[in-house]
Design a protein around this motif. Sequence first.
Motif, PDB file in Angstrom:
ATOM      1  N   SER A   9       8.999  -3.541   4.562  1.00 10.22           N
ATOM      2  CA  SER A   9       9.915  -2.512   4.088  1.00 10.22           C
ATOM      3  C   SER A   9       9.146  -1.283   3.633  1.00 10.22           C
ATOM      4  N   THR A  10       9.854  -0.177   3.577  1.00 11.84           N
ATOM      5  CA  THR A  10       9.261   1.088   3.159  1.00 11.84           C
ATOM      6  C   THR A  10      10.047   1.692   2.008  1.00 11.84           C
ATOM      7  N   TYR A  11       9.411   2.621   1.330  1.00 14.09           N
ATOM      8  CA  TYR A  11      10.021   3.283   0.187  1.00 14.09           C
ATOM      9  C   TYR A  11       9.500   4.708   0.162  1.00 14.09           C
ATOM     10  N   TYR A  12      10.400   5.684   0.016  1.00 18.78           N
ATOM     11  CA  TYR A  12      10.016   7.092   0.069  1.00 18.78           C
ATOM     12  C   TYR A  12      10.614   7.882  -1.081  1.00 18.78           C
ATOM     13  N   SER A  13       9.920   8.925  -1.478  1.00 19.06           N
ATOM     14  CA  SER A  13      10.500   9.875  -2.400  1.00 19.06           C
ATOM     15  C   SER A  13      11.525  10.725  -1.660  1.00 19.06           C
ATOM     16  N   ASP A  14      12.478  11.269  -2.405  1.00 20.31           N
ATOM     17  CA  ASP A  14      13.503  12.093  -1.780  1.00 20.31           C
ATOM     18  C   ASP A  14      12.910  13.329  -1.102  1.00 20.31           C
ATOM     19  N   SER A  15      11.822  13.838  -1.636  1.00 18.41           N
ATOM     20  CA  SER A  15      11.251  15.071  -1.123  1.00 18.41           C
ATOM     21  C   SER A  15      10.614  14.913   0.256  1.00 18.41           C
ATOM     22  N   VAL A  16      10.259  13.696   0.639  1.00 16.77           N
ATOM     23  CA  VAL A  16       9.601  13.493   1.929  1.00 16.77           C
ATOM     24  C   VAL A  16      10.411  12.639   2.888  1.00 16.77           C
ATOM     25  N   LYS A  17      11.477  12.041   2.417  1.00 17.71           N
ATOM     26  CA  LYS A  17      12.288  11.161   3.257  1.00 17.71           C
ATOM     27  C   LYS A  17      12.796  11.913   4.484  1.00 17.71           C
ATOM     28  N   GLY A  18      12.617  11.307   5.641  1.00 21.47           N
ATOM     29  CA  GLY A  18      13.025  11.919   6.890  1.00 21.47           C
ATOM     30  C   GLY A  18      11.938  12.729   7.555  1.00 21.47           C
ATOM     31  N   ARG A  19      10.896  13.068   6.813  1.00 19.77           N
ATOM     32  CA  ARG A  19       9.785  13.836   7.361  1.00 19.77           C
ATOM     33  C   ARG A  19       8.493  13.024   7.438  1.00 19.77           C
ATOM     34  N   PHE A  20       8.287  12.158   6.471  1.00 18.55           N
ATOM     35  CA  PHE A  20       7.079  11.341   6.413  1.00 18.55           C
ATOM     36  C   PHE A  20       7.411   9.911   6.808  1.00 18.55           C
ATOM     37  N   THR A  21       6.463   9.245   7.439  1.00 19.10           N
ATOM     38  CA  THR A  21       6.620   7.848   7.812  1.00 19.10           C
ATOM     39  C   THR A  21       5.356   7.086   7.463  1.00 19.10           C
ATOM     40  N   ILE A  22       5.517   5.991   6.727  1.00 19.61           N
ATOM     41  CA  ILE A  22       4.383   5.130   6.428  1.00 19.61           C
ATOM     42  C   ILE A  22       4.438   3.923   7.349  1.00 19.61           C
ATOM     43  N   SER A  23       3.306   3.590   7.945  1.00 20.80           N
ATOM     44  CA  SER A  23       3.209   2.483   8.882  1.00 20.80           C
ATOM     45  C   SER A  23       2.026   1.605   8.506  1.00 20.80           C
ATOM     46  N   GLN A  24       2.111   0.341   8.872  1.00 21.01           N
ATOM     47  CA  GLN A  24       1.074  -0.608   8.497  1.00 21.01           C
ATOM     48  C   GLN A  24       0.222  -1.042   9.679  1.00 21.01           C
ATOM     49  N   ASP A  25      -0.981  -1.453   9.362  1.00 25.30           N
ATOM     50  CA  ASP A  25      -1.908  -2.033  10.324  1.00 25.30           C
ATOM     51  C   ASP A  25      -2.546  -3.227   9.636  1.00 25.30           C
ATOM     52  N   ASN A  26      -1.962  -4.423   9.836  1.00 26.69           N
ATOM     53  CA  ASN A  26      -2.426  -5.617   9.139  1.00 26.69           C
ATOM     54  C   ASN A  26      -3.853  -6.002   9.496  1.00 26.69           C
ATOM     55  N   GLY A  58       4.981  10.025  -6.658  1.00 29.69           N
ATOM     56  CA  GLY A  58       4.985   8.980  -5.652  1.00 29.69           C
ATOM     57  C   GLY A  58       5.554   9.523  -4.354  1.00 29.69           C
ATOM     58  N   VAL A  59       4.951   9.156  -3.246  1.00 26.78           N
ATOM     59  CA  VAL A  59       5.343   9.671  -1.940  1.00 26.78           C
ATOM     60  C   VAL A  59       5.966   8.587  -1.071  1.00 26.78           C
ATOM     61  N   ALA A  60       5.247   7.506  -0.864  1.00 30.79           N
ATOM     62  CA  ALA A  60       5.711   6.460   0.041  1.00 30.79           C
ATOM     63  C   ALA A  60       5.001   5.158  -0.267  1.00 30.79           C
ATOM     64  N   ALA A  61       5.613   4.064   0.143  1.00 19.24           N
ATOM     65  CA  ALA A  61       5.012   2.750  -0.026  1.00 19.24           C
ATOM     66  C   ALA A  61       5.440   1.838   1.101  1.00 19.24           C
ATOM     67  N   PHE A  62       4.569   0.892   1.430  1.00 16.15           N
ATOM     68  CA  PHE A  62       4.887  -0.117   2.428  1.00 16.15           C
ATOM     69  C   PHE A  62       4.609  -1.491   1.850  1.00 16.15           C
ATOM     70  N   TYR A  63       5.587  -2.393   1.996  1.00 17.01           N
ATOM     71  CA  TYR A  63       5.455  -3.774   1.532  1.00 17.01           C
ATOM     72  C   TYR A  63       5.286  -4.691   2.733  1.00 17.01           C
ATOM     73  N   PHE A  64       4.154  -5.382   2.775  1.00 19.19           N
ATOM     74  CA  PHE A  64       3.781  -6.153   3.962  1.00 19.19           C
ATOM     75  C   PHE A  64       4.675  -7.363   4.175  1.00 19.19           C
ATOM     76  N   ARG A  65       4.927  -8.154   3.143  1.00 23.24           N
ATOM     77  CA  ARG A  65       5.754  -9.342   3.283  1.00 23.24           C
ATOM     78  C   ARG A  65       7.183  -8.969   3.662  1.00 23.24           C
ATOM     79  N   GLU A  66       7.715  -7.968   3.008  1.00 20.50           N
ATOM     80  CA  GLU A  66       9.090  -7.557   3.244  1.00 20.50           C
ATOM     81  C   GLU A  66       9.245  -6.675   4.480  1.00 20.50           C
ATOM     82  N   MET A 118       0.864  -1.166   0.000  1.00 21.71           N
ATOM     83  CA  MET A 118       0.000   0.000   0.000  1.00 21.71           C
ATOM     84  C   MET A 118       0.903   1.218   0.000  1.00 21.71           C
ATOM     85  N   GLY A 119       0.390   2.305  -0.528  1.00 20.59           N
ATOM     86  CA  GLY A 119       1.236   3.480  -0.613  1.00 20.59           C
ATOM     87  C   GLY A 119       0.464   4.751  -0.848  1.00 20.59           C
ATOM     88  N   TRP A 120       1.226   5.804  -1.083  1.00 25.71           N
ATOM     89  CA  TRP A 120       0.657   7.131  -1.256  1.00 25.71           C
ATOM     90  C   TRP A 120       1.285   7.837  -2.445  1.00 25.71           C
TER      91      TRP A 120
END
Length: 122
Positions: free
Chosen positions: A57-74, A47-55, A34-36
Amino acid sequence: QVQPVESGGGSVQAGGSLRLSCAASGYTDTPTCMGWFRQAPGKEHEGVAAFYFRENSTYYSDSVKGRFTISQDNSKNSVYLQMNSLTPEDTARYYCSADWGVRSSGFCYGGWGQGTQVTVSS
């Protein structure tokens, strides 16, 4: 075809914080990711951010890295986007995405919701 549902948008002052939520309703299986994404008037879809449930892991754009955090709720097939140190450059409509495919990294291109507006004033 499943459309995620976003919530939590609003207006904040520069330097403030906001938390967006997204639920991947319609399917009971946990998504691959899931992502934003976001788009502001006069700017490209980003693209802003993504979260991979199996891994887990997270993925962020350079413009938001360090400021935005994506978290999961399974338990809810949901993710949150915690946005801190917001600036007017973050003003955009934010769209949540979800995918049940084989992607394992990068932004989560898939079905997306109708979006929620985030406005940051100076």
